[in-house]
Design a protein around this motif. Structure first.
Motif, PDB file in Angstrom:
ATOM      1  N   LYS A  30      18.304  74.643 171.017  1.00  0.00           N
ATOM      2  CA  LYS A  30      17.259  75.319 170.236  1.00  0.00           C
ATOM      3  C   LYS A  30      16.816  76.637 170.865  1.00  0.00           C
ATOM      4  O   LYS A  30      15.661  77.037 170.807  1.00  0.00           O
ATOM      5  CB  LYS A  30      16.070  74.399 169.985  1.00  0.00           C
ATOM      6  N   LEU A  31      17.790  77.333 171.476  1.00  0.00           N
ATOM      7  CA  LEU A  31      17.506  78.647 172.051  1.00  0.00           C
ATOM      8  C   LEU A  31      17.684  79.759 171.017  1.00  0.00           C
ATOM      9  O   LEU A  31      17.061  80.815 171.124  1.00  0.00           O
ATOM     10  CB  LEU A  31      18.414  78.913 173.251  1.00  0.00           C
ATOM     11  N   ILE A  32      18.561  79.517 170.030  1.00  0.00           N
ATOM     12  CA  ILE A  32      18.749  80.473 168.948  1.00  0.00           C
ATOM     13  C   ILE A  32      18.812  79.701 167.636  1.00  0.00           C
ATOM     14  O   ILE A  32      19.109  78.515 167.608  1.00  0.00           O
ATOM     15  CB  ILE A  32      20.035  81.321 169.114  1.00  0.00           C
ATOM     16  N   SER A  33      18.543  80.421 166.549  1.00  0.00           N
ATOM     17  CA  SER A  33      18.612  79.800 165.222  1.00  0.00           C
ATOM     18  C   SER A  33      20.018  79.991 164.652  1.00  0.00           C
ATOM     19  O   SER A  33      20.819  80.764 165.176  1.00  0.00           O
ATOM     20  CB  SER A  33      17.589  80.447 164.288  1.00  0.00           C
ATOM     21  N   GLU A  34      20.290  79.304 163.560  1.00  0.00           N
ATOM     22  CA  GLU A  34      21.586  79.469 162.913  1.00  0.00           C
ATOM     23  C   GLU A  34      21.748  80.882 162.366  1.00  0.00           C
ATOM     24  O   GLU A  34      22.853  81.432 162.367  1.00  0.00           O
ATOM     25  CB  GLU A  34      21.767  78.430 161.809  1.00  0.00           C
ATOM     26  N   ASN A  35      20.649  81.489 161.920  1.00  0.00           N
ATOM     27  CA  ASN A  35      20.705  82.881 161.454  1.00  0.00           C
ATOM     28  C   ASN A  35      21.078  83.813 162.606  1.00  0.00           C
ATOM     29  O   ASN A  35      21.862  84.738 162.424  1.00  0.00           O
ATOM     30  CB  ASN A  35      19.369  83.314 160.843  1.00  0.00           C
ATOM     31  N   ASP A  36      20.488  83.556 163.776  1.00  0.00           N
ATOM     32  CA  ASP A  36      20.838  84.351 164.959  1.00  0.00           C
ATOM     33  C   ASP A  36      22.317  84.183 165.292  1.00  0.00           C
ATOM     34  O   ASP A  36      22.996  85.149 165.640  1.00  0.00           O
ATOM     35  CB  ASP A  36      19.996  83.944 166.173  1.00  0.00           C
ATOM     36  N   GLN A  37      22.797  82.955 165.177  1.00  0.00           N
ATOM     37  CA  GLN A  37      24.201  82.687 165.462  1.00  0.00           C
ATOM     38  C   GLN A  37      25.094  83.505 164.534  1.00  0.00           C
ATOM     39  O   GLN A  37      26.054  84.121 164.987  1.00  0.00           O
ATOM     40  CB  GLN A  37      24.509  81.198 165.293  1.00  0.00           C
ATOM     41  N   LYS A  38      24.787  83.506 163.252  1.00  0.00           N
ATOM     42  CA  LYS A  38      25.592  84.259 162.279  1.00  0.00           C
ATOM     43  C   LYS A  38      25.597  85.744 162.619  1.00  0.00           C
ATOM     44  O   LYS A  38      26.634  86.391 162.584  1.00  0.00           O
ATOM     45  CB  LYS A  38      25.057  84.056 160.858  1.00  0.00           C
ATOM     46  N   GLN A  39      24.416  86.279 162.962  1.00  0.00           N
ATOM     47  CA  GLN A  39      24.326  87.693 163.307  1.00  0.00           C
ATOM     48  C   GLN A  39      25.140  88.001 164.562  1.00  0.00           C
ATOM     49  O   GLN A  39      25.856  89.008 164.616  1.00  0.00           O
ATOM     50  CB  GLN A  39      22.877  88.112 163.513  1.00  0.00           C
ATOM     51  N   LEU A  40      25.038  87.138 165.554  1.00  0.00           N
ATOM     52  CA  LEU A  40      25.789  87.338 166.790  1.00  0.00           C
ATOM     53  C   LEU A  40      27.294  87.239 166.545  1.00  0.00           C
ATOM     54  O   LEU A  40      28.070  88.045 167.068  1.00  0.00           O
ATOM     55  CB  LEU A  40      25.349  86.326 167.850  1.00  0.00           C
ATOM     56  N   GLU A  41      27.710  86.269 165.753  1.00  0.00           N
ATOM     57  CA  GLU A  41      29.132  86.125 165.446  1.00  0.00           C
ATOM     58  C   GLU A  41      29.656  87.338 164.694  1.00  0.00           C
ATOM     59  O   GLU A  41      30.751  87.826 164.978  1.00  0.00           O
ATOM     60  CB  GLU A  41      29.384  84.851 164.634  1.00  0.00           C
ATOM     61  N   ASN A  42      28.871  87.842 163.743  1.00  0.00           N
ATOM     62  CA  ASN A  42      29.287  89.031 163.005  1.00  0.00           C
ATOM     63  C   ASN A  42      29.410  90.235 163.937  1.00  0.00           C
ATOM     64  O   ASN A  42      30.349  91.023 163.824  1.00  0.00           O
ATOM     65  CB  ASN A  42      28.314  89.340 161.862  1.00  0.00           C
ATOM     66  N   GLY A  43      28.473  90.356 164.857  1.00  0.00           N
ATOM     67  CA  GLY A  43      28.532  91.452 165.823  1.00  0.00           C
ATOM     68  C   GLY A  43      29.759  91.350 166.719  1.00  0.00           C
ATOM     69  O   GLY A  43      30.435  92.355 166.989  1.00  0.00           O
ATOM     70  N   ILE A  44      30.051  90.151 167.169  1.00  0.00           N
ATOM     71  CA  ILE A  44      31.227  89.944 168.016  1.00  0.00           C
ATOM     72  C   ILE A  44      32.504  90.212 167.227  1.00  0.00           C
ATOM     73  O   ILE A  44      33.424  90.871 167.720  1.00  0.00           O
ATOM     74  CB  ILE A  44      31.230  88.530 168.622  1.00  0.00           C
ATOM     75  N   ASP A  45      32.558  89.725 165.994  1.00  0.00           N
ATOM     76  CA  ASP A  45      33.742  89.958 165.162  1.00  0.00           C
ATOM     77  C   ASP A  45      33.978  91.451 164.956  1.00  0.00           C
ATOM     78  O   ASP A  45      35.114  91.928 165.038  1.00  0.00           O
ATOM     79  CB  ASP A  45      33.617  89.245 163.820  1.00  0.00           C
ATOM     80  N   ASP A  46      32.898  92.200 164.705  1.00  0.00           N
ATOM     81  CA  ASP A  46      33.019  93.648 164.527  1.00  0.00           C
ATOM     82  C   ASP A  46      33.514  94.318 165.809  1.00  0.00           C
ATOM     83  O   ASP A  46      34.393  95.179 165.771  1.00  0.00           O
ATOM     84  CB  ASP A  46      31.679  94.264 164.104  1.00  0.00           C
ATOM     85  N   SER A  47      32.940  93.922 166.932  1.00  0.00           N
ATOM     86  CA  SER A  47      33.340  94.506 168.218  1.00  0.00           C
ATOM     87  C   SER A  47      34.796  94.186 168.546  1.00  0.00           C
ATOM     88  O   SER A  47      35.536  95.052 169.023  1.00  0.00           O
ATOM     89  CB  SER A  47      32.441  93.989 169.349  1.00  0.00           C
ATOM     90  N   LEU A  48      35.204  92.961 168.284  1.00  0.00           N
ATOM     91  CA  LEU A  48      36.582  92.572 168.573  1.00  0.00           C
ATOM     92  C   LEU A  48      37.558  93.265 167.633  1.00  0.00           C
ATOM     93  O   LEU A  48      38.661  93.636 168.049  1.00  0.00           O
ATOM     94  CB  LEU A  48      36.738  91.059 168.512  1.00  0.00           C
ATOM     95  N   ALA A  49      37.183  93.466 166.386  1.00  0.00           N
ATOM     96  CA  ALA A  49      38.046  94.191 165.451  1.00  0.00           C
ATOM     97  C   ALA A  49      38.241  95.626 165.928  1.00  0.00           C
ATOM     98  O   ALA A  49      39.357  96.162 165.887  1.00  0.00           O
ATOM     99  CB  ALA A  49      37.441  94.168 164.048  1.00  0.00           C
ATOM    100  N   GLN A  50      37.171  96.225 166.416  1.00  0.00           N
ATOM    101  CA  GLN A  50      37.251  97.586 166.947  1.00  0.00           C
ATOM    102  C   GLN A  50      38.135  97.617 168.196  1.00  0.00           C
ATOM    103  O   GLN A  50      38.960  98.513 168.353  1.00  0.00           O
ATOM    104  CB  GLN A  50      35.851  98.102 167.269  1.00  0.00           C
TER     105      GLN A  50
END
Length: 69
Positions: A30-50
């Protein structure tokens, strides 16, 4: 050269997988919410695509350089 490019892509996928595992642990604690997880995953996916685009561009440049020699 192709093997090194593939190794780099594999390492990027491993980073993404490790991050996703860490997010699941953080949600469980319970350190992050599921919404936070989605945002973090999207950020990582964008960074990795770059990063993958940069790897491919570097490989293409190096291949051109090798072909000139």
């Amino acid at each position: 050269l192709g093997g090194k490019v593939e190794d780099a892509k594999i390492q990027l996928r491993q980073v993404r997988e490790d991050a996703r595992k860490a997010f699941k642990v953080a949600i469980g604690a319970k350190l992050i919410s599921e919404n936070d997880q989605k945002q973090l995953e999207n950020g990582i996916d964008d960074s990795l695509a770059q990063a993958q685009k940069q790897i491919e561009a570097l490989a293409k440049d190096k291949e051109s350089e090798i072909m000139k020699i």
